[in-house]
Scaffold this active site. Structure first.
Site, mmCIF file in Angstrom:
data_model
loop_
_atom_site.group_PDB
_atom_site.id
_atom_site.type_symbol
_atom_site.label_atom_id
_atom_site.label_comp_id
_atom_site.label_asym_id
_atom_site.label_seq_id
_atom_site.Cartn_x
_atom_site.Cartn_y
_atom_site.Cartn_z
ATOM 1 N N ARG A 1 0.878 -1.373 0.020
ATOM 2 C CA ARG A 1 -0.163 -0.036 -0.098
ATOM 3 C C ARG A 1 0.649 1.180 0.099
ATOM 4 N NH1 ARG A 1 -0.774 4.746 2.885
ATOM 5 N NH2 ARG A 1 -0.323 3.441 4.886
ATOM 6 N N ASP A 2 1.470 1.454 1.146
ATOM 7 C CA ASP A 2 2.248 2.683 1.284
ATOM 8 C C ASP A 2 3.731 2.410 0.423
ATOM 9 O OD1 ASP A 2 3.058 5.185 2.049
ATOM 10 O OD2 ASP A 2 3.805 4.630 3.911
ATOM 11 N N HIS B 1 6.053 4.783 12.353
ATOM 12 C CA HIS B 1 6.138 4.709 11.074
ATOM 13 C C HIS B 1 7.448 5.816 10.537
ATOM 14 C CE1 HIS B 1 4.045 4.019 7.065
ATOM 15 N NE2 HIS B 1 4.895 5.274 6.851
ATOM 16 N N HIS C 1 10.318 7.086 8.022
ATOM 17 C CA HIS C 1 10.927 7.264 6.499
ATOM 18 C C HIS C 1 12.455 7.699 6.649
ATOM 19 C CE1 HIS C 1 7.213 7.894 3.920
ATOM 20 N NE2 HIS C 1 6.675 7.303 5.012
ATOM 21 N N CYS D 1 4.907 9.569 -0.332
ATOM 22 C CA CYS D 1 3.640 10.165 -0.134
ATOM 23 C C CYS D 1 3.079 10.960 -1.321
ATOM 24 C CB CYS D 1 3.573 11.152 1.361
ATOM 25 S SG CYS D 1 2.015 11.777 1.305
ATOM 26 N N ASN E 1 10.209 4.617 2.883
ATOM 27 C CA ASN E 1 9.930 4.000 4.046
ATOM 28 C C ASN E 1 11.040 3.470 4.888
ATOM 29 O OD1 ASN E 1 6.850 4.274 4.700
ATOM 30 N ND2 ASN E 1 7.035 3.897 2.677
#
Length: 301
Positions: A15-16, A207, A209, A240, A249
């Protein structure tokens, strides 16, 4: 120094990791990606997002992917931006959803088309209906360490937003360093502020990065504070769509390598994840950003 004995890796690559890729990845490749990650021992694999395809064209095939995954797909979390997204998740019989809030006014406007306070009115019915239907809900908070438009974000503001999202009915709050500007000391201060506000570390996830190369240092700092859930993306994929300075990430492989070195249980087969990331890099037509993947994958030719 006391560190957790076990950590849960929350895999966000499908997803991300893929959402910011300009080259559309076929649905069948995404399905295989998810299956490979699960087979590698990753306990949670976030599969996709039910966002409008105008905003994230890469994930326009969300329903197709989840249907192709069959029964196994029902246990995988998906991101839902609003009640329409929830409706789609309910139609497919899914059990886990996530919402994506913002710690800053500007990013809330750009990402959600809502103000900082207005976002809660949008999320409340989504979370309430999901919980009434028996679904588990995770809440992401973006821009927890810095915002490309507003700069540094006050810790107390992040805590206020995070607690309001959590109190809507989420079971876990994921704190995002969306543009990767966080540092180890900042991580400690933020986690400490949430604990002081009454939250327990079991309900928090991090989370990170790696924009400034700080993701692993920040992870170690969070481990020292008792955090046991970390989001990561296979191969370090990700970014993003609404924040150009948000690069990849924390790579799942880099995280696994560090955890193994610390003697922390994680249950993930490193070789299998590396092979999967190298395979996906081939589909994307470029090398993996992960340092560990590059180190363990022989160069072509």
């Amino acid at each position: 120094m006391k560190l957790p004995e076990k950590v849960t890796i929350y895999e966000v690559g499908p997803r991300d990791g893929l959402q910011n890729e300009k080259t559309i990845v076929p649905a069948e490749v995404k399905v295989e990606f998810i299956r490979r990650l699960a087979a590698a021992g990753l306990p949670i694999v976030e599969a996709t997002s039910f966002v409008h395809p105008t905003w994230v064209p890469q994930l326009a095939d969300a329903a197709e992917v989840m249907t192709a995954l069959g029964d196994a797909g029902r246990d995988l979390p998906v991101l839902v931006p609003n009640e329409r997204g929830l409706d789609r998740a309910l139609e497919l019989g899914l059990k886990h959803i996530a919402i994506f809030g913002s710690a800053t006014e500007t990013f809330a406007r750009k990402n959600l088309n809502r103000g900082l306070d207005e976002q809660f009115a949008m999320f409340e019915p989504t979370v309430r209906r999901a919980r009434e239907a028996g679904l588990d809900v995770r809440a992401y908070v973006s821009m927890c360490f810095g915002d490309p438009w507003e700069g540094a974000v006050p810790v107390e503001q992040v805590v206020s937003v995070g607690k309001r999202l959590f109190d809507l009915g989420a079971s876990q709050l994921s704190l995002g360093d969306t543009i990767g500007v966080g540092t180890a000391g900042h991580v400690k201060r933020l986690i400490g502020a949430f604990v002081d506000a009454g939250m327990v570390t079991d309900h928090l996830a991090m989370h990170f990065h790696d924009t400034y190369g700080q993701a692993l240092a920040n992870t170690f700092s969070a481990l020292q504070e008792g955090i046991t859930t970390f989001d990561a993306s296979a191969g370090g994929l990700g970014g993003c769509p609404y924040a150009k300075s948000a690069t990849g990430n924390l790579a799942t492989e880099d995280l696994v390598w560090m955890l193994t070195g610390l003697g922390i249980e994680h249950g993930v087969d490193l070789d299998a994840v590396v092979a999967t990331s190298a395979w996906m890099a081939g589909h994307l037509g470029r090398p993996s950003p992960s340092a560990v993947v590059r180190a363990l994958t022989p160069p072509a030719g």
